[in-house]
Design an enzyme around this catalytic site. Structure first.
Site, PDB file in Angstrom:
ATOM      1  N   LYS A  69       0.844  -1.198   0.000  1.00  0.00           N
ATOM      2  CA  LYS A  69       0.000   0.000   0.000  1.00  0.00           C
ATOM      3  C   LYS A  69       0.880   1.249   0.000  1.00  0.00           C
ATOM      4  O   LYS A  69       1.902   1.297   0.697  1.00  0.00           O
ATOM      5  CB  LYS A  69      -0.905  -0.041   1.239  1.00  0.00           C
ATOM      6  CG  LYS A  69      -1.991   1.017   1.285  1.00  0.00           C
ATOM      7  CD  LYS A  69      -2.893   0.789   2.509  1.00  0.00           C
ATOM      8  CE  LYS A  69      -4.044   1.793   2.596  1.00  0.00           C
ATOM      9  NZ  LYS A  69      -4.922   1.548   3.752  1.00  0.00           N
ATOM     10  N   SER A 144      -9.903   1.516   2.644  1.00  0.00           N
ATOM     11  CA  SER A 144      -9.017   2.299   1.835  1.00  0.00           C
ATOM     12  C   SER A 144      -7.936   1.506   1.100  1.00  0.00           C
ATOM     13  O   SER A 144      -7.329   2.023   0.181  1.00  0.00           O
ATOM     14  CB  SER A 144      -8.334   3.353   2.722  1.00  0.00           C
ATOM     15  OG  SER A 144      -7.497   2.724   3.675  1.00  0.00           O
ATOM     16  N   SER A 168     -10.240  -0.964   6.772  1.00  0.00           N
ATOM     17  CA  SER A 168      -9.624  -0.793   5.447  1.00  0.00           C
ATOM     18  C   SER A 168      -8.873  -1.978   4.879  1.00  0.00           C
ATOM     19  O   SER A 168      -8.465  -1.938   3.727  1.00  0.00           O
ATOM     20  CB  SER A 168      -8.684   0.400   5.463  1.00  0.00           C
ATOM     21  OG  SER A 168      -9.434   1.585   5.324  1.00  0.00           O
TER      22      SER A 168
HETATM   23  N1  GLN Z   1     -13.527   3.559   5.977  1.00  0.00           N
HETATM   24  C1  GLN Z   1     -13.000   3.969   7.231  1.00  0.00           C
HETATM   25  C2  GLN Z   1     -12.610   5.430   7.192  1.00  0.00           C
HETATM   26  O1  GLN Z   1     -12.859   6.023   6.203  1.00  0.00           O
HETATM   27  C3  GLN Z   1     -11.845   3.110   7.617  1.00  0.00           C
HETATM   28  C4  GLN Z   1     -10.606   3.520   6.964  1.00  0.00           C
HETATM   29  C5  GLN Z   1      -9.450   2.705   7.383  1.00  0.00           C
HETATM   30  O2  GLN Z   1      -9.603   1.659   7.996  1.00  0.00           O
HETATM   31  N2  GLN Z   1      -8.283   3.225   7.087  1.00  0.00           N
HETATM   32  O3  GLN Z   1     -12.066   5.961   8.109  1.00  0.00           O
END
Ligand code: GLN
Length: 473
Positions: A69, A144, A168
């Protein structure tokens, strides 16, 4: 020939390389060629050489390519966290997990696309464009870690690193039909991970199957003197082998009635529970009285931490700088130009909930809720071994469907956020299809239960017989 190479699991490839039956350079080249032709926008950077460096195989993962990532710092390689403010940033050091995996033999294949600073559930918040879901290119891969999930699902990488702050790793794994593990908070070093919300951020594997996820995790975990919140895993991490769930008690949260969950997802979840029972598990209802407040607490705490963490992006030390007449104007203009709308929304929200007049009402209350949720989990794990839920209330949605409605987007995290607040490990594995799109099953266990969690997931995986081969073709 390429098809045969791509069909191998990462573990099978690592074993074949160390047995001298597979040429690591050829294996790397096959993945590199596929990744270079990527039409999903899963990558933001692809390695040139990697496999050509035919160094002697060392380590258990000898020569297996790894997609990483974007937000992991990789020395001399763009590490932009999906943000324009870090465009072209090449760090002078490498994140501990990436270093550990390199020492174990993996070779960096590329950096994967993501929501900006890991804020999002659809990968549509990336400054480098959205990622397409390989099951249906009109749909999102989740977020994400959307680039990592899409790359693994589409056979553009044998496996990948992601991070999970509120879902995410698990949610994109679910939406792309692969396995994703969010480890116990602290079991993996955060050193060199570009921070979003430090008390929640945790790195983990995205993989084609449970065994590959366990293999990657085993080499990620460990105490790192450079991350004071990291701890040594109390158990030796082993590869899963369980064939059944004999004697295991699974708990379904009491208020999970199906409301707000797509019917096809609920049907796949119920079928998965029936299969778990057929494997010898018992399923009972358990109370998690405060889990329903998880989202509200998370969307106070995560923005609060983000507003603090992201204050370092000021045009002075990293990445983008927009010149202006004086220092304050330079800060303001740089942040205006460099951050996308979701990041700005969260910085503003976080600054607000931390401000002196509102701190007790929002931030301190959310911290108390977080403690209550952690206590709910502790109590539940006195009765059951694991909690089970759908990973996400829906399957992959259409690109653009939720971009205008941040609150609807946040609902994607309903089932994943409580585990992050409690710091406990959770895994998502594909358990079936709804309308031809993958559905994820989430299993969560007590802190440091990864060996048992992966074992249970391994037994379930064999029973589900989920086949993602078609999207890798
Ligand atoms: N979708 C969640 C957010 O927008 C989780 C994101 C994540 O786990 N980095 O914060």
């Amino acid at each position: 020939m390429t098809a045969e190479l791509i069909a191998l699991s990462a573990k099978a490839a690592a074993d074949a390389i160390s047995a001298g039956e597979l040429d690591r350079a050829e294996y790397f080249a096959a993945y590199r060629a596929r990744s270079a032709a990527d039409e999903l926008n899963a990558y933001v950077w692809i390695s040139e050489e990697g496999g050509a460096r035919a160094a002697p195989v060392s380590g258990e993962l000898g020569g297996v390519p790894l997609a990483v990532k974007d937000l992991f710092c990789t020395e001399g390689v763009p590490s932009q966290a999906g943000s324009k403010i870090l465009e072209g940033y090449r760090p002078p050091y490498t994140a501990t997990v990436v270093e550990q995996l390199t020492a174990a033999g993996t070779v960096l294949l590329g950096k994967t696309n993501q929501d900006e600073f890991a804020m999002g559930s659809s990968n549509e918040n990336s400054a480098y464009g959205p990622v397409l879901n390989p099951w249906d290119r009109t749909r999102v891969p989740g977020g994400s870690s959307g680039g990592s999930a899409a790359a693994v699902a589409a056979g553009l990488a044998p496996w990948a690193l992601g991070t999970d702050t509120g879902g995410s790793i698990r949610q994109p794994a679910a939406l792309c039909g692969i396995v994703g593990l969010k480890p116990t908070y602290g079991s993996v070093s955060r050193y060199g991970m570009i921070a979003f919300a430090s008390s929640l951020d945790q790195a983990g594997p995205l993989a084609r199957d449970v065994t590959d996820a366990a293999l990657l995790y085993r080499h990620m975990a460990g105490r790192d003197p450079r991350d004071a919140t990291s701890v040594a895993h109390p158990e030796e991490l082993v590869l899963p082998s369980a064939q059944d769930l004999a004697g295991l008690r699974l708990g379904v949260p009491e208020d999970l009635t199906g409301e707000g969950v797509e019917p096809g997802v609920m049907a796949a979840f119920e079928a998965a529970l029936a299969q778990a029972e057929a494997l010898g598990a018992t399923v009972e209802r358990v109370a998690l009285p405060h889990a329903d407040y998880g989202l509200s607490a998370y969307y106070v705490l995560a923005p609060a931490e983000c507003s603090s963490n992201l204050s370092r992006f000021d045009g002075v030390r990293y990445g983008l700088r927009t010149p202006a007449d004086d220092l304050t104007a330079m800060y303001t203009q740089t942040r205006h130009d460099g951050f996308g709308p979701e990041v700005k929304r969260r910085v503003m929200l976080g600054t607000y909930v931390l401000s002196s007049g509102f701190y007790d009402a929002y931030y301190a209350s959310a911290q108390k809720v977080r403690t209550l949720i952690a206590e709910d989990f502790a109590r539940a794990f006195e009765r059951v071994d694991f909690l089970v839920t759908p990973t996400s209330p829906g399957v992959a949605f259409e690109l653009g469907a939720l971009t205008g409605d941040p609150l609807a987007m946040y609902l994607n995290d309903y089932f994943t956020v409580p585990m992050s607040l409690a710091g406990v490990p959770a895994i998502s594995l594909p358990c079936g299809l709804s309308d031809g799109l993958p559905v994820g099953l989430q299993l969560a266990g007590p802190a440091f239960s990864e060996n048992r969690l992966l074992d249970a997931a391994h037994a379930l995986e064999a029973a589900f017989g989920f086949d993602g081969a078609a999207v890798r073709a």
